[in-house]
Scaffold this active site. Structure first.
Site, PDB file in Angstrom:
ATOM      1  N   PRO A  71      15.897  42.192 -14.814  1.00 24.50           N
ATOM      2  CA  PRO A  71      16.628  41.007 -14.188  1.00 24.50           C
ATOM      3  C   PRO A  71      15.814  40.010 -14.155  1.00 24.50           C
ATOM      4  O   PRO A  71      14.769  39.569 -14.147  1.00 24.50           O
ATOM      5  CB  PRO A  71      16.839  41.616 -12.856  1.00 24.50           C
ATOM      6  CG  PRO A  71      16.487  42.932 -12.743  1.00 24.50           C
ATOM      7  CD  PRO A  71      15.508  43.278 -14.064  1.00 24.50           C
ATOM      8  N   GLU A  72      16.671  38.935 -14.956  1.00 24.13           N
ATOM      9  CA  GLU A  72      16.152  37.307 -14.798  1.00 24.13           C
ATOM     10  C   GLU A  72      16.608  36.378 -13.596  1.00 24.13           C
ATOM     11  O   GLU A  72      17.295  36.994 -12.945  1.00 24.13           O
ATOM     12  CB  GLU A  72      16.351  36.881 -16.192  1.00 24.13           C
ATOM     13  CG  GLU A  72      15.664  37.780 -17.527  1.00 24.13           C
ATOM     14  CD  GLU A  72      15.938  37.279 -18.927  1.00 24.13           C
ATOM     15  OE1 GLU A  72      16.143  36.082 -19.086  1.00 24.13           O
ATOM     16  OE2 GLU A  72      16.176  38.092 -19.597  1.00 24.13           O
ATOM     17  N   ARG A 132      13.561  53.284 -12.992  1.00 25.26           N
ATOM     18  CA  ARG A 132      12.324  53.429 -13.877  1.00 25.26           C
ATOM     19  C   ARG A 132      11.138  53.292 -12.703  1.00 25.26           C
ATOM     20  O   ARG A 132       9.935  53.347 -13.121  1.00 25.26           O
ATOM     21  CB  ARG A 132      12.204  52.581 -14.965  1.00 25.26           C
ATOM     22  CG  ARG A 132      13.261  52.623 -15.822  1.00 25.26           C
ATOM     23  CD  ARG A 132      13.614  51.410 -17.036  1.00 25.26           C
ATOM     24  NE  ARG A 132      14.708  51.765 -17.714  1.00 25.26           N
ATOM     25  CZ  ARG A 132      15.064  50.834 -18.502  1.00 25.26           C
ATOM     26  NH1 ARG A 132      14.714  49.416 -18.502  1.00 25.26           N
ATOM     27  NH2 ARG A 132      16.452  50.842 -19.193  1.00 25.26           N
TER      28      ARG A 132
END
Length: 277
Positions: free
Chosen positions: A2-3, A117
């Protein structure tokens, strides 16, 4: 990962309330369930449980890719890393498959940190500046001007793409929005930063702002099942479009590897600097 647009979209949903869930500010934390104790980067999981108890969330902010939750005592920082997502869910509702950390709220709702993850991190700190102070300027802040960008570019001798992704240079850009912004600015990802002139810096500043604001307007990009709700992926200019026609000139988009990251650009709109390609 995510940015800025994805993190800001999550912050906005938590700050204002989303899809029937209440706003997070004003909520008091009564406990925590740690399905993955390694989520807690600071302090120890045991100390985290003790210190988070009965803390009230004051607001939900963002700095770079960090979510910043000022508390009644101290501050909670959350970094989503590769696959993190946050949502407020009703207590007792079915848990998500990848919920790793759950903050229980006095209202009966829960803040759930889903992280397939397991790379995400939480920091419960007294002074957030100790961790956030090393970040570069926020590209959507009023203080981030074309002149400041030009000055910072000139002070480095690095290829544009890895420099823009360096969170100490500018906070919030990653692989997707860097590729998109460079295409808008018509600058090659391997162009040395100190070769960007005043006009190029203005184009890059505009490209960064335009790309991020469009990403925010479309709730970010959903290119993986770990992040929900965005639609900017339907409007990419170059990212993951290798072989397809450039929307500006029709030339086939090319893909190269820069700093171990897949990088997409138009060879006509973004001509290679001398000695490259």
């Amino acid at each position: 990962m995510p940015e800025l647009p994805e993190v800001e979209t999550i912050a906005r949903n938590l700050r204002l309330g989303h899809q029937g869930a209440p706003a997070l500010p004003g909520q008091t934390i009564t406990g925590v369930t740690l399905h993955w104790p390694r989520h807690i980067a600071e302090p120890t999981p045991r100390a985290f449980r003790r210190r988070i108890h009965l803390q009230t969330i004051q607001s939900v902010l963002r700095r770079g890719k960090y979510l910043v939750l000022p508390l009644s005592r101290g501050c909670l920082l959350i970094h989503l890393k590769m696959s993190g997502d946050l949502e407020v869910a009703r207590g007792g509702s079915p848990p998500g498959r990848f919920d790793r950390t759950v903050l229980h709220l006095q209202s009966g709702w829960e803040l759930r940190f889903s992280d397939a993850r397991k790379f995400g991190k939480l920091f419960l700190v007294d002074d957030p500046s100790a961790r956030l102070g090393a970040l570069g300027p926020d590209p959507l802040d009023d203080a981030f001007t074309p002149g400041l960008l030009h000055q910072r570019l000139a002070s480095h001798r690095r290829a544009l793409k890895p420099l823009l992704m360096d969170q100490g240079f500018v906070a919030g850009l990653g692989n997707i929005y860097t590729d998109e912004a460079l295409h808008v600015a018509r600058l090659h990802p391997l162009l040395p930063s100190h070769h960007v002139g005043t006009e190029g810096a203005i184009r890059l500043w505009s490209g960064i702002r335009e790309t991020l604001q469009e990403g925010l307007r479309r709730n970010g990009s959903s290119i993986d099942w770990v992040y929900r709700g965005g639609e900017y992926q339907n409007h990419f200019r170059v990212y993951q479009r290798s072989g397809e026609a450039c929307i500006a000139c029709g030339t086939a988009i090319e893909r190269i590897v820069v700093a171990q990251r897949g990088t997409h650009f138009c060879p006509r709109c973004q001509p290679a600097p001398r000695g490259v390609g």
